[in-house]
Scaffold this motif. Structure first.
Motif, PDB file in Angstrom:
ATOM      1  N   ILE A  55      12.754 -72.404   5.157  1.00 18.18           N
ATOM      2  CA  ILE A  55      12.198 -73.368   6.093  1.00 18.18           C
ATOM      3  C   ILE A  55      11.059 -72.635   6.788  1.00 18.18           C
ATOM      4  CG2 ILE A  55      12.633 -74.770   8.130  1.00 18.18           C
ATOM      5  CD1 ILE A  55      15.614 -74.783   7.249  1.00 18.18           C
ATOM      6  N   PRO A  56       9.821 -73.108   6.651  1.00 25.02           N
ATOM      7  CA  PRO A  56       8.685 -72.380   7.219  1.00 25.02           C
ATOM      8  C   PRO A  56       8.846 -72.139   8.717  1.00 25.02           C
ATOM      9  CG  PRO A  56       7.934 -74.150   5.808  1.00 25.02           C
ATOM     10  CD  PRO A  56       9.408 -74.318   5.955  1.00 25.02           C
ATOM     11  N   GLY A  57       8.466 -70.933   9.146  1.00 20.66           N
ATOM     12  CA  GLY A  57       8.548 -70.602  10.561  1.00 20.66           C
ATOM     13  C   GLY A  57       8.611 -69.111  10.800  1.00 20.66           C
ATOM     14  N   VAL A  58       8.883 -68.772  12.047  1.00 20.00           N
ATOM     15  CA  VAL A  58       9.007 -67.384  12.480  1.00 20.00           C
ATOM     16  C   VAL A  58      10.452 -67.174  12.901  1.00 20.00           C
ATOM     17  CG1 VAL A  58       8.223 -65.667  14.134  1.00 20.00           C
ATOM     18  CG2 VAL A  58       6.618 -67.366  13.252  1.00 20.00           C
ATOM     19  N   TYR A  59      11.095 -66.182  12.322  1.00 22.52           N
ATOM     20  CA  TYR A  59      12.504 -65.908  12.583  1.00 22.52           C
ATOM     21  C   TYR A  59      12.663 -64.464  13.039  1.00 22.52           C
ATOM     22  CZ  TYR A  59      13.081 -70.256  10.105  1.00 22.52           C
ATOM     23  OH  TYR A  59      12.989 -71.563   9.724  1.00 22.52           O
ATOM     24  N   VAL A  75       8.053 -63.741   9.177  1.00 24.38           N
ATOM     25  CA  VAL A  75       7.312 -64.993   9.062  1.00 24.38           C
ATOM     26  C   VAL A  75       7.408 -65.453   7.610  1.00 24.38           C
ATOM     27  CG1 VAL A  75       5.078 -66.111   9.376  1.00 24.38           C
ATOM     28  CG2 VAL A  75       5.727 -64.208  10.860  1.00 24.38           C
ATOM     29  N   VAL A  76       7.839 -66.712   7.419  1.00 26.48           N
ATOM     30  CA  VAL A  76       7.975 -67.257   6.077  1.00 26.48           C
ATOM     31  C   VAL A  76       7.284 -68.609   5.987  1.00 26.48           C
ATOM     32  CG1 VAL A  76      10.159 -66.091   5.582  1.00 26.48           C
ATOM     33  CG2 VAL A  76      10.198 -68.346   6.603  1.00 26.48           C
ATOM     34  N   ASP A  77       6.810 -68.934   4.783  1.00 28.11           N
ATOM     35  CA  ASP A  77       6.394 -70.299   4.517  1.00 28.11           C
ATOM     36  C   ASP A  77       7.435 -70.891   3.562  1.00 28.11           C
ATOM     37  OD1 ASP A  77       5.739 -69.376   1.985  1.00 28.11           O
ATOM     38  OD2 ASP A  77       3.582 -69.492   2.290  1.00 28.11           O
ATOM     39  N   ALA A  78       7.154 -72.012   2.954  1.00 32.12           N
ATOM     40  CA  ALA A  78       8.171 -72.710   2.169  1.00 32.12           C
ATOM     41  C   ALA A  78       8.690 -71.913   0.981  1.00 32.12           C
ATOM     42  CB  ALA A  78       7.626 -74.044   1.681  1.00 32.12           C
ATOM     43  N   SER A  79       7.878 -71.029   0.421  1.00 34.29           N
ATOM     44  CA  SER A  79       8.323 -70.353  -0.793  1.00 34.29           C
ATOM     45  C   SER A  79       8.256 -68.838  -0.745  1.00 34.29           C
ATOM     46  CB  SER A  79       7.484 -70.832  -1.983  1.00 34.29           C
ATOM     47  OG  SER A  79       6.131 -70.497  -1.774  1.00 34.29           O
ATOM     48  N   GLN A  80       7.703 -68.249   0.325  1.00 32.57           N
ATOM     49  CA  GLN A  80       7.587 -66.789   0.319  1.00 32.57           C
ATOM     50  C   GLN A  80       7.596 -66.207   1.725  1.00 32.57           C
ATOM     51  OE1 GLN A  80       3.967 -65.712  -1.581  1.00 32.57           O
ATOM     52  NE2 GLN A  80       2.661 -66.766  -0.137  1.00 32.57           N
ATOM     53  N   ILE A  81       7.844 -64.899   1.761  1.00 34.67           N
ATOM     54  CA  ILE A  81       7.794 -64.132   2.996  1.00 34.67           C
ATOM     55  C   ILE A  81       6.342 -63.723   3.198  1.00 34.67           C
ATOM     56  CG2 ILE A  81       8.663 -62.093   4.186  1.00 34.67           C
ATOM     57  CD1 ILE A  81      10.966 -62.118   2.030  1.00 34.67           C
ATOM     58  N   ALA A 144      16.302 -68.202   7.941  1.00 34.17           N
ATOM     59  CA  ALA A 144      15.195 -68.980   7.397  1.00 34.17           C
ATOM     60  C   ALA A 144      15.563 -69.723   6.112  1.00 34.17           C
ATOM     61  CB  ALA A 144      13.998 -68.080   7.130  1.00 34.17           C
ATOM     62  N   ALA A 145      16.683 -69.387   5.507  1.00 31.72           N
ATOM     63  CA  ALA A 145      17.051 -69.972   4.218  1.00 31.72           C
ATOM     64  C   ALA A 145      17.211 -71.467   4.316  1.00 31.72           C
ATOM     65  CB  ALA A 145      18.328 -69.331   3.698  1.00 31.72           C
ATOM     66  N   ALA A 146      16.643 -72.172   3.340  1.00 33.23           N
ATOM     67  CA  ALA A 146      16.761 -73.626   3.287  1.00 33.23           C
ATOM     68  C   ALA A 146      18.173 -74.002   2.838  1.00 33.23           C
ATOM     69  CB  ALA A 146      15.734 -74.207   2.332  1.00 33.23           C
ATOM     70  N   PRO A 147      18.741 -75.046   3.412  1.00 32.54           N
ATOM     71  CA  PRO A 147      20.072 -75.467   2.966  1.00 32.54           C
ATOM     72  C   PRO A 147      20.019 -75.957   1.532  1.00 32.54           C
ATOM     73  CG  PRO A 147      19.166 -77.025   4.565  1.00 32.54           C
ATOM     74  CD  PRO A 147      18.204 -75.887   4.464  1.00 32.54           C
TER      75      PRO A 147
END
Length: 148
Positions: A55-59, A75-81, A144-147
């Motif tokens: 999930i894009p964002g800052v964790y 910091v991650v976007d939808a597919s990468q760190i 940050a992991a997407a469900p």
């Protein structure tokens, strides 16, 4: 022209062994063909396309160093760190733990290139610092992991 009749005697045991060896040879050829066939997944293949894994964002994840807390920001976007850095690193903490910043820089470079915290290498001198930092980065990535 004389026709001489030739009699061929085949023993049942020889036929069975020959049949087994022919069957094994066919099985071996099929196995090699499937293992070494040149089928590669194309980039156009929807199954080969990367799926959104974050999930894009800052964790952040906190580390307790002495009486101070230091945050590791991922910091991650939808597919990468896309980035990893230390937050709230006080000067006193940086003096007490001088390997924190250079170790995180080395780890971040490897994590960004591999896009994973698996198979990261570090020196013997920084193994404990690296372990703590990798655990913090993995904690932030777990957030940050997407469900699924």
């Amino acid at each position: 022209m004389s026709a001489k009749t030739k009699i061929v005697v085949l023993r049942m045991k020889e036929l069975i062994y020959t049949g087994i060896f022919v069957g094994l040879a066919i099985l071996l050829v099929v196995l090699f063909l499937t293992m070494f066939s040149g089928k590669k997944k194309d980039a156009d293949d929807p199954e080969a396309a990367p799926t959104a894994s974050y999930i894009p964002g800052v964790y952040t994840a906190s580390l307790a160093l002495g009486s101070q807390n230091v945050d590791v920001e991922v910091v991650v976007d939808a597919s990468q760190i896309t980035g990893i850095r230390l937050l709230n690193l006080d000067e006193a903490v940086a003096t007490m733990y001088p390997l924190m910043e250079p170790t995180l820089a080395s780890l971040a470079e490897q994590i960004l290139s591999k896009q994973s915290t698996q198979d990261i290498t570090y020196t013997e001198n920084t193994k404990y610092t690296s372990y703590i930092l990798l655990q913090a980065v993995q904690t932030a990535l777990d957030k940050a992991a997407a469900p699924k």
